[in-house]
Write a protein that holds these residues in place. Structure first.
Motif, short mmCIF file in Angstrom:
data_model
loop_
_atom_site.label_atom_id
_atom_site.label_comp_id
_atom_site.label_asym_id
_atom_site.label_seq_id
_atom_site.Cartn_x
_atom_site.Cartn_y
_atom_site.Cartn_z
N ARG A 166 0.83 -1.20 0.00
CA ARG A 166 0.00 0.00 0.00
C ARG A 166 0.86 1.26 0.00
N SER A 194 2.66 1.68 -3.50
CA SER A 194 1.70 2.14 -4.50
C SER A 194 1.30 3.58 -4.25
N ALA A 195 1.12 3.92 -2.97
CA ALA A 195 0.72 5.28 -2.62
C ALA A 195 1.80 6.29 -3.03
N ASP A 205 -8.54 9.13 5.21
CA ASP A 205 -8.38 7.70 4.93
C ASP A 205 -7.27 7.09 5.77
N ASP A 246 -16.80 6.11 -0.17
CA ASP A 246 -16.15 4.82 0.07
C ASP A 246 -17.19 3.76 0.38
N HIS A 288 -3.99 -1.85 -3.13
CA HIS A 288 -5.17 -0.98 -3.06
C HIS A 288 -6.34 -1.54 -3.84
N ASP A 323 -11.34 1.67 -5.98
CA ASP A 323 -11.02 1.46 -4.57
C ASP A 323 -10.19 2.60 -4.00
N ARG A 324 -9.39 3.23 -4.84
CA ARG A 324 -8.53 4.31 -4.37
C ARG A 324 -9.20 5.67 -4.48
#
Length: 265
Positions: free
Chosen positions: A15, A18-19, A145, A211, A233, A238-239
């Motif tokens: 996560r 990727s973030a 989040d 969400d 993610h 989803d993101r």
């Protein structure tokens, strides 16, 4: 029984990586604005429409891809024309998705239109309010989040809406509001309007509802993630599901008057 540490935090590394990639790409596009930001908004919108189409009509993958392309091109056309008369074209991809049999047709139409409006809204807010305003919006969603993720996993407690989103807790939800409010104070001290202090938690709450809406659609479609495009993610929906709720709220508020932002942002 306490959840094992590896199970609780096992996806954290993916996560985070990727973030970081998403922040780098998004940050550059936000800073440059113009075609870079508009292009990214069109691509993200097209990917979300593709994922939604694939979830609600899983036996028509090729048509889902085509619909995603149509959505991206339609949004690009609307943004290029710079005329309110072309806003009506945003309904075309949702309507095009109804030409063939599809599960939850009304849900698809409403949510697909929300995605198209979000893509348009992000670019419009970037052009009219500036880079600082977009930075604030995205920061509120991200802080809410992140705060909800860590506090919810550490503290646990009663579920916010277990039938729709079984992982969300009240502790994480409230932590998201508090984090957003504190962020609003930071942006206010940096030159933003005082309204950011109360508007930030409202935007965070709208993001949380976005969400939850996506979680509801996924449960109806019996899928865990909207796709597997983003490691750790899930999919693009989803993101960016929270951003849909946040941007729609701001567009609604802006329709009644100016947002509480200043040129300092």
């Amino acid at each position: 029984m306490t959840q094992p540490t590896a199970g609780r935090w096992g996806d954290l590394r993916k996560r985070m990586l990727s973030a970081i990639v998403m922040v780098l790409i998004g940050g550059v596009a936000i800073f440059w604005g113009g075609l870079a930001f508009a292009g990214l908004a069109c691509i993200v919108t097209g990917l979300m429409i593709w994922e939604l189409s694939a979830m609600t009509a899983p036996d028509r993958v090729n048509r889902a891809i085509l619909l995603g392309v149509i959505a991206a091109l339609t949004l690009a056309l609307v943004l290029f024309m710079h005329s309110p008369f072309f806003l009506a074209l945003l309904i075309l991809p949702p309507i095009a998705g109804l030409w063939r049999p599809r599960r939850d047709r009304r849900i698809f139409t409403v949510y697909a239109l929300a995605m198209m409006l979000t893509g348009y809204g992000l670019v419009a807010l970037r052009e009219t309010q500036g880079v600082g305003a977009i930075t604030w919006i995205i920061s509120v969603v991200v802080v809410s989040d992140v705060a909800g993720y860590f506090v919810g996993r550490i503290m646990g407690g009663p579920k916010f809406w277990p039938k729709i989103s079984p992982k969300k807790t009240w502790s994480g939800t409230v932590a998201g509001w508090v984090g957003a409010a504190l962020l609003g104070v930071v942006f206010y001290m940096a030159g933003g309007g005082a309204g950011l202090i109360w508007l930030s938690p409202l935007v965070a709450f709208a993001g949380q509802l976005g969400d939850i809406a996506e979680s509801w659609i996924k449960r109806r479609s019996a899928v865990k993630d909207s796709s597997t495009l983003i490691p750790g993610h899930g999919g693009v929906m989803d993101r960016f599901d929270a951003l849909i709720g946040a941007v729609l709220l701001l567009l609604l508020i802006a329709s009644f008057g100016p947002l509480p932002l200043t040129s300092a942002l």
